[in-house]
Design an enzyme around this catalytic site. Structure first.
Site, short mmCIF file in Angstrom:
data_model
loop_
_atom_site.label_atom_id
_atom_site.label_comp_id
_atom_site.label_asym_id
_atom_site.label_seq_id
_atom_site.Cartn_x
_atom_site.Cartn_y
_atom_site.Cartn_z
CG ASP A 234 43.63 35.72 29.84
OD1 ASP A 234 43.08 36.59 30.52
OD2 ASP A 234 44.01 34.62 30.32
CB ILE A 235 48.97 35.59 31.10
CG1 ILE A 235 49.61 36.88 30.55
CG2 ILE A 235 50.06 34.63 31.58
CD1 ILE A 235 50.39 37.67 31.57
CD GLU A 277 44.57 37.15 34.37
OE1 GLU A 277 43.89 36.12 34.52
OE2 GLU A 277 44.54 38.11 35.17
#
Length: 373
Positions: A234-235, A277
């Site tokens: 996950d960003i 994301e």
């Protein structure tokens, strides 16, 4: 009819030649049936192209072959050399391309048959640039046509010489066109699957496709007693890129992160855009220690990559979780459960400061089995 007459007929050279010809045609028809089944059983685009090339090389007795395929990008109209097994030398860092409006394409489409390079040269305007095709040294060019659309160009390389014969017979040209028809249909079907299962922005596979492949891999892993790893990324603080620089910047970050994830994998691995994301990765036949190393390498690569958007240098990091199927230690055979474990590892990373990789130890995880019953 006397026994002598029957014996004479059975030894009649003309009759024997006809018998041989029909036997060959029957054999070739059986081969086409096998080829059709082979093409229909392969929907993964790259593997299908490899299969087509190898089959054509074997059937036509050539030392090399390759396929130009129409670009899947709807905004582009060009044929790209996707698969090549030949002795040519060209810069592997650049794509070998033929524009869709090129006279080569128009001529092959109008001919709708296999032609030689020499014949092609005689038919197109004298000032036509044929350097791309000439560099491949083809002995035969074959259009791949499906529903009045040309979706590829097959070329055959140097022939294996038998009895001093190098030219293709009309029968062989008909045979390669039959194979080309099957190949074109298979390419069209595989391209549809490719587009429908791929995220157009990041070019990674979509979530549902990932789960289908993971399910098949888990079934095989259970039988073969091999480990399967799932990574989830996950960003970190992704919303700030959209809020600070706009959604165009957010899209740029997503595309770059997806590219960096994919370049850190082997051909047999699979990356997908899980949603928003978030990204998932399937590592085939990968134990815990190796899976953690791969995840950590991807995390480090992204942290140290110079993201530049509109002359702004962005610092991007990701958090990740790692889960591993093991028949003895973690025998989860349901894809959602294994992904859920990796997801729990991801949230441990986020809760512990982000920009980390956490192994999801099944002994310490919350039991979510009721969600999947």
């Amino acid at each position: 009819m006397s026994r002598t007459s029957k014996k004479e007929n059975s030894c009649d050279p003309q009759m024997m030649e006809l018998t041989t010809q029909y036997e060959k045609k029957i054999y070739d028809l059986e081969q086409l049936l096998d080829i059709s089944q082979s093409f229909c059983s392969t929907l993964e685009f790259s593997k299908l192209l490899e299969s087509i090339v190898y089959i054509c090389m074997a059937q036509m007795h050539v030392l090399g072959a390759g396929i130009f395929v129409r670009n899947n990008d709807m905004e582009s109209d060009e044929f790209i050399l996707e698969t090549n097994h030949s002795d040519i030398n060209f810069d592997s860092g650049t794509k070998c391309k033929i524009p869709g409006c090129h006279p080569i394409v128009a001529q092959l489409y109008s001919e709708k048959r296999a032609i030689s390079l020499e014949y092609l040269k005689d038919q197109v305007p004298s000032d036509t640039d044929l350097s791309v095709i000439e560099s491949l040294h083809p002995t035969l060019l074959v259009p791949l046509i499906q529903k009045n659309n040309m979706n590829g160009i097959l070329f055959l390389g140097e022939r294996i010489i038998f009895d001093g014969v190098t030219d293709y017979t009309e029968y062989e040209k008909e045979q390669i066109m039959s194979i080309a028809t099957l190949a074109s249909l298979a390419i069209n079907n595989a391209a549809l699957v490719e587009r429908s299962s791929t995220d157009m922005m990041t070019k990674l596979k979509l979530k549902y496709y990932f789960f289908n492949v993971l399910g098949d891999k888990l079934d095989a892993a259970f039988v073969q007693k091999i480990p399967i790893a799932v990574l989830m990324f996950d960003i970190d603080f992704f919303k700030k890129f959209n809020d600070t620089y706009g959604h165009e910047c957010g899209d740029y970050v997503l595309i770059q992160v997806a590219s960096l994830i994919k370049t850190g994998l082997r051909e047999e691995d699979l990356a997908s855009r899980y949603g928003g994301e978030e990204f998932t990765v399937l590592l085939d036949n990968t134990p815990r220690e190796q899976a953690i190393l791969v995840a950590e390498r991807i995390r480090s690569t992204i942290e140290n990559f110079d993201f530049q958007f509109n002359n702004q240098h962005l610092h991007v990091t990701i958090s990740g979780g790692v889960a591993v199927f093991d028949r003895d230690l973690n025998p989860v055979i349901m894809p959602k459960r294994l992904v859920n474990q990796a997801d729990q590892g991801l949230y441990m990373s986020k809760n512990n400061g982000r920009n980390k990789i956490t192994y999801a130890d099944p002994a310490l995880l919350k039991d979510c089995s009721e969600e999947f019953e």
